[in-house]
Write an enzyme that holds these catalytic residues in place. Sequence first.
Site, PDB file in Angstrom:
ATOM      1  N   ALA A 267       0.859  -1.180   0.000  1.00 55.19           N
ATOM      2  CA  ALA A 267       0.000   0.000   0.000  1.00 55.19           C
ATOM      3  C   ALA A 267       0.893   1.226   0.000  1.00 55.19           C
ATOM      4  O   ALA A 267       2.112   1.130   0.170  1.00 55.19           O
ATOM      5  CB  ALA A 267      -0.931  -0.001   1.217  1.00 55.19           C
ATOM      6  N   GLU A 301      -0.764   2.471   6.991  1.00 50.68           N
ATOM      7  CA  GLU A 301      -0.902   3.631   6.106  1.00 50.68           C
ATOM      8  C   GLU A 301      -1.587   4.790   6.830  1.00 50.68           C
ATOM      9  O   GLU A 301      -1.250   5.957   6.597  1.00 50.68           O
ATOM     10  CB  GLU A 301      -1.674   3.245   4.842  1.00 50.68           C
TER      11      GLU A 301
END
Length: 849
Positions: A267, A301
């Site tokens: 990600a 993230e």
Amino acid sequence: MPGTNLTRDEAATRAALLDVTSYSIDLDLTTGDTTFGSTTTIEFTCSQPGSSTFADLVGATVHEITLNGESIDPATAYADHRIALSGLAADNVLVVRADCTYSRTGEGLHRFVDPADDRVYLYSQFEVPDARRVYTTFEQPDLKAPFTFNVTAPTGWKVVSNSATPEPKEIGEGVSLWNFAPTKPMSTYITALVAGEYHEVQHVYRGKHGDIPLGHYCRQSLVEHLDVEELVKLTEQGFAFFEDLFDYPYPFGKYDQLYVPEYNMGAMENAGCVTLRDEYLPRSRQDRSFYEFRAEVILHEMAHMWFGDLVTMRWWDDLWLNESFAEWACYHAAVEATEFTESWVGFTNARKNWAYRQDQLPSTHPIAADNYDLQAVEVNFDGITYAKGASVLKQLVAWVGLENFLEGIRGYFKDFEFSNSEFTDLLAALEKSSGRELESWAQEWLQTSGVNTLAPEFELDEDGRFTSFAVRQTAAADYPTLRRHRLGIGLYDEVEGRLVRRTSIEIDVEGAKTQVHDLIGQQQPALLLLNEGDLAYAKIRLDDRSLATVVDGLATLDDPLARALCWGAAWDMTRDAEMSATAFVKLVLSAVGSETDAFGVSRIPGYAAQAINAYSAPDNRAALKATWEQGIRELFVAAEAGSDHQLSFARAYASAAHSDQALTDLEGLLDGTVSFEGLAVDTDLRWLLLNSLVKAGRAGVEAIDAELARDNTISGQEHHGAALALRPTAEAKADAWASAVERDDIPNETQRSIVLAFQVFGQEEFLAPYVEKYLAVADTMWEEKGTQRASTALEYLFPRPLASQQLLDRVDAWLESSPANPAAKRYVREGRADVARALAAQAKDADPS
């Protein structure tokens, strides 16, 4: 090329000269299938009028350049991916109009056409230096600015960036314009654009600091797999936890998470516009470890929104801090805020093993690496930067105390919001909050390489009590630093058929030998476990009695973290040729069936397979493979119907199958004539079963093509490429080599699948010709194919199944003479180290005494 390989010194010089006021970026996504229009307007100031500098733009066709209203000839100003700028004024406006190229390698602006329905999907990936493939930049993290994106795209597309998506304006037949509001100041590498025929679902998180719009996006062909309720729950849990933990409201307004195809990374923390690989939306059944890891990725993230996006490293030397902090924070959040309350056990069983392996390769480096240029940065996204760094931060939290750590972090966010900092700034904040001197800790842990080994040394009296006890610390000869560790020691006894902890203590270890007076007079336990509680980052050793206890009775140890430490110690000892591969396989077969940690159940059978293929003595290998095949089948058959154990052991059995009976089992599972209650032979499991049959020569091209017809998706195409590469024929290897190494039209994830399937233990006769081919392409591949494709190929195409002294000698000669890029040589050295380790382990397995 110097134009793409920006150095730290060049960046510092440019940062001292410039201050960027704003970017305005006009992108036209309607100009064709291979290129798009890119017009960039940069307003910036110069502290020394009259000076010269350069802007970055990679691989573009430049039509027009103007600086402060004066036209500049692109033919002379644009060279080597840089735009030369001279005669700067105090206040400047640069406008560059160009055509840029869509990527198929996941770098820059990636374009994907879904084979399932021919829909088009675009997404950007800019870390480390690839925003300059999409618009003109000053490509370095410390030249932050607000960004305004204006995007022309087909009407009906979804267009998402860092700012909230505006209502599009139709400007022509089938064409619309999206005018995004300016962003907060941010670095180029966390800007983002995602566009195409995406499916969209919107929610709102209502937190104590206000509402945060939450968007989730995926391809239309994956809508049925978008488990959006679970994803929203995790996202809301994360925001509630982090906003409180950091005492700072989420800084970027809205929060979109976009699941995108053919993604190189797990990600990316683009501010307010997080991209994730769409394999995290599983189309087949997955075990708990999959969902636990996905939760950790989502939280990782999110943590970056504060640490990395709000406050950003000045230069890539502090990449480790960016990633290590997010890694620590995601596990801390998972334990404290989600259902995955034992995530640190999974960290020990999986991520920490990654760090230990990386730290013992010749490419090891300090956590705080010397990233003197972009090429150095690009090869340091590794187990040291992520998992070792997180382990060391976990130690730091224990050292200064969690509340002191958080107090320092909170002040740091407020002091450096929307700007750049260095590690010394964070260290100063933590010293202020904790009152501890941390410079020596940083020197010891962050600026040195290698992992220490901790082993018990003791003497016993005639009654089996300790008369002396010490912890011996050693280090590799090339990396001799002995560090300070906070170390738990657990003593476990056998009580009514279980291993039960009698007592534990904590000590500080320093230097080569640390006396432990508190254990004098204690009865020797059945299991003496160093690093109880997993406080230290160090390999641990089991004494002879403890090792025997673990091999025969690990399944009777109830504490999952203690088991994870034992698994790790046994695996380290196997890799270090101190425990035979045969003994390790025996341990796995005896204990993995009762393992409760999801990562343990899913990962440990893979360690056993590696022990058999790489670390067993050649004369023992056939018998050990048979033992493993039969043993894992028994575990598969005995597992509870529908359980994660059943699924993990079914996968392991499929991978282990090589006898006629086992391969017949796989054929039956694949055609439906054999079934097991609770086991769904779904799409991904079908490919795994087929792969084993292909590898053994029991299925060929016709069966592979038929399976692709059943699964005509990009995932199916990736599986298809891998299956073709697995065939045990010279022709199959030649075709796979051409696709993975020579052709440029193979999508990046398909290339990766082929590369991972190429080197197969047991196919040595077909692999032998590729030693010289591998070394030949390693000479130039980095420059010719780019970072992503070259790093994948060089890492996984190294001929590990051909382990021999002859191979080591040949590789040594190549390393002496090759003109290859240092990054390419890194992967060759790592492969060589794996082969040397395998040969030592094989010798141990041949003679366990």
